[in-house]
Design a protein around this motif. Sequence first.
Motif, PDB file in Angstrom:
ATOM      1  N   GLU A 173       5.800  -7.763  -8.059  1.00 34.40           N
ATOM      2  CA  GLU A 173       6.397  -7.759  -6.722  1.00 34.40           C
ATOM      3  C   GLU A 173       5.804  -6.671  -5.829  1.00 34.40           C
ATOM      4  O   GLU A 173       5.956  -6.722  -4.607  1.00 34.40           O
ATOM      5  CB  GLU A 173       7.911  -7.568  -6.847  1.00 34.40           C
ATOM      6  CG  GLU A 173       8.599  -8.750  -7.529  1.00 34.40           C
ATOM      7  CD  GLU A 173      10.090  -8.540  -7.710  1.00 34.40           C
ATOM      8  OE1 GLU A 173      10.559  -7.400  -7.473  1.00 34.40           O
ATOM      9  OE2 GLU A 173      10.795  -9.505  -8.082  1.00 34.40           O
ATOM     10  N   ALA A 174       5.118  -5.690  -6.439  1.00 32.42           N
ATOM     11  CA  ALA A 174       4.528  -4.597  -5.664  1.00 32.42           C
ATOM     12  C   ALA A 174       3.173  -4.963  -5.068  1.00 32.42           C
ATOM     13  O   ALA A 174       2.645  -4.249  -4.217  1.00 32.42           O
ATOM     14  CB  ALA A 174       4.383  -3.350  -6.541  1.00 32.42           C
ATOM     15  N   ILE A 175       2.607  -6.091  -5.508  1.00 32.61           N
ATOM     16  CA  ILE A 175       1.272  -6.486  -5.040  1.00 32.61           C
ATOM     17  C   ILE A 175       1.305  -6.804  -3.554  1.00 32.61           C
ATOM     18  O   ILE A 175       2.149  -7.568  -3.084  1.00 32.61           O
ATOM     19  CB  ILE A 175       0.765  -7.700  -5.833  1.00 32.61           C
ATOM     20  CG1 ILE A 175       0.554  -7.334  -7.306  1.00 32.61           C
ATOM     21  CG2 ILE A 175      -0.530  -8.237  -5.225  1.00 32.61           C
ATOM     22  CD1 ILE A 175       0.212  -8.515  -8.187  1.00 32.61           C
ATOM     23  N   GLN A 176       0.390  -6.214  -2.809  1.00 37.29           N
ATOM     24  CA  GLN A 176       0.249  -6.465  -1.380  1.00 37.29           C
ATOM     25  C   GLN A 176      -1.197  -6.849  -1.088  1.00 37.29           C
ATOM     26  O   GLN A 176      -2.119  -6.108  -1.448  1.00 37.29           O
ATOM     27  CB  GLN A 176       0.616  -5.217  -0.558  1.00 37.29           C
ATOM     28  CG  GLN A 176       2.044  -4.734  -0.772  1.00 37.29           C
ATOM     29  CD  GLN A 176       3.055  -5.677  -0.154  1.00 37.29           C
ATOM     30  OE1 GLN A 176       2.870  -6.147   0.966  1.00 37.29           O
ATOM     31  NE2 GLN A 176       4.131  -5.957  -0.881  1.00 37.29           N
ATOM     32  N   VAL A 177      -1.408  -8.009  -0.479  1.00 39.50           N
ATOM     33  CA  VAL A 177      -2.752  -8.436  -0.081  1.00 39.50           C
ATOM     34  C   VAL A 177      -3.054  -7.831   1.286  1.00 39.50           C
ATOM     35  O   VAL A 177      -2.354  -8.100   2.264  1.00 39.50           O
ATOM     36  CB  VAL A 177      -2.863  -9.963  -0.022  1.00 39.50           C
ATOM     37  CG1 VAL A 177      -4.258 -10.377   0.447  1.00 39.50           C
ATOM     38  CG2 VAL A 177      -2.555 -10.577  -1.383  1.00 39.50           C
ATOM     39  N   ILE A 178      -4.064  -6.975   1.350  1.00 40.88           N
ATOM     40  CA  ILE A 178      -4.372  -6.283   2.606  1.00 40.88           C
ATOM     41  C   ILE A 178      -5.624  -6.822   3.292  1.00 40.88           C
ATOM     42  O   ILE A 178      -5.987  -6.375   4.380  1.00 40.88           O
ATOM     43  CB  ILE A 178      -4.530  -4.769   2.373  1.00 40.88           C
ATOM     44  CG1 ILE A 178      -5.651  -4.483   1.365  1.00 40.88           C
ATOM     45  CG2 ILE A 178      -3.221  -4.168   1.898  1.00 40.88           C
ATOM     46  CD1 ILE A 178      -5.951  -3.008   1.180  1.00 40.88           C
ATOM     47  N   GLY A 179      -6.271  -7.782   2.677  1.00 43.99           N
ATOM     48  CA  GLY A 179      -7.458  -8.367   3.312  1.00 43.99           C
ATOM     49  C   GLY A 179      -8.153  -9.325   2.366  1.00 43.99           C
ATOM     50  O   GLY A 179      -7.860  -9.366   1.171  1.00 43.99           O
TER      51      GLY A 179
END
Length: 208
Positions: A173-179
């Motif tokens: 749940e901590a995964i963030q796609v930034i690009g």
Amino acid sequence: MTEQTAIPEGYWKDAKGNLTHDSLMKPIDKARDELVKELIAKGTALNQQLAAFKQAAFADIAAFIQLSAEQYEAVVGGKKGNITLYSYDGRYKVQRSISETITFDERLQAAKALIDECLKDWTASASAELKAIVNGAFDTDKQGNISTGRVLGLRRLDIKDERWLRAMTAIGEAIQVIGSKAYVRLYERIGDSDQYKPIPLDLAAVSL
């Protein structure tokens, strides 16, 4: 945005902004200037052609995927997904790949706390190798960044401890796609083998 100061007719301006009359210019300096600007003009035109090719290639591949899906009355949504297309004779292949850049938000710290609890309780039974893998996953590089690959690799470990499982959920749940970056790669088969060599589209990789 500042406007470039007009250069008086018959003068050349150097990199420091100093003006030199044409009659005082050395022929070699003029020749160098002409060569650099000629190569820049050609390179800029080539860059624009590559940009147009990339845009057209992605559009053509997306259209083909949709056309293929329609044969089965299926609807394909979105632009994501890696795919490889082969020519009928297998001599060529085209790959479309989407590479995402990911990071983790503050929930990674919660996962690390749960993992630390596990390691503390497993001190007697956990192998040194497991401890090294787990602790190494949270090491940072010189820029202070954590390796996303090593952290995500923890989710492949077959551990049933309830705290560990909650930690793995927190990581997910901590995964963030930034690009993301999109690539089109072209390949040609080497002779009759099953190996392919890339057809380079960047200057550094082009053979002379």
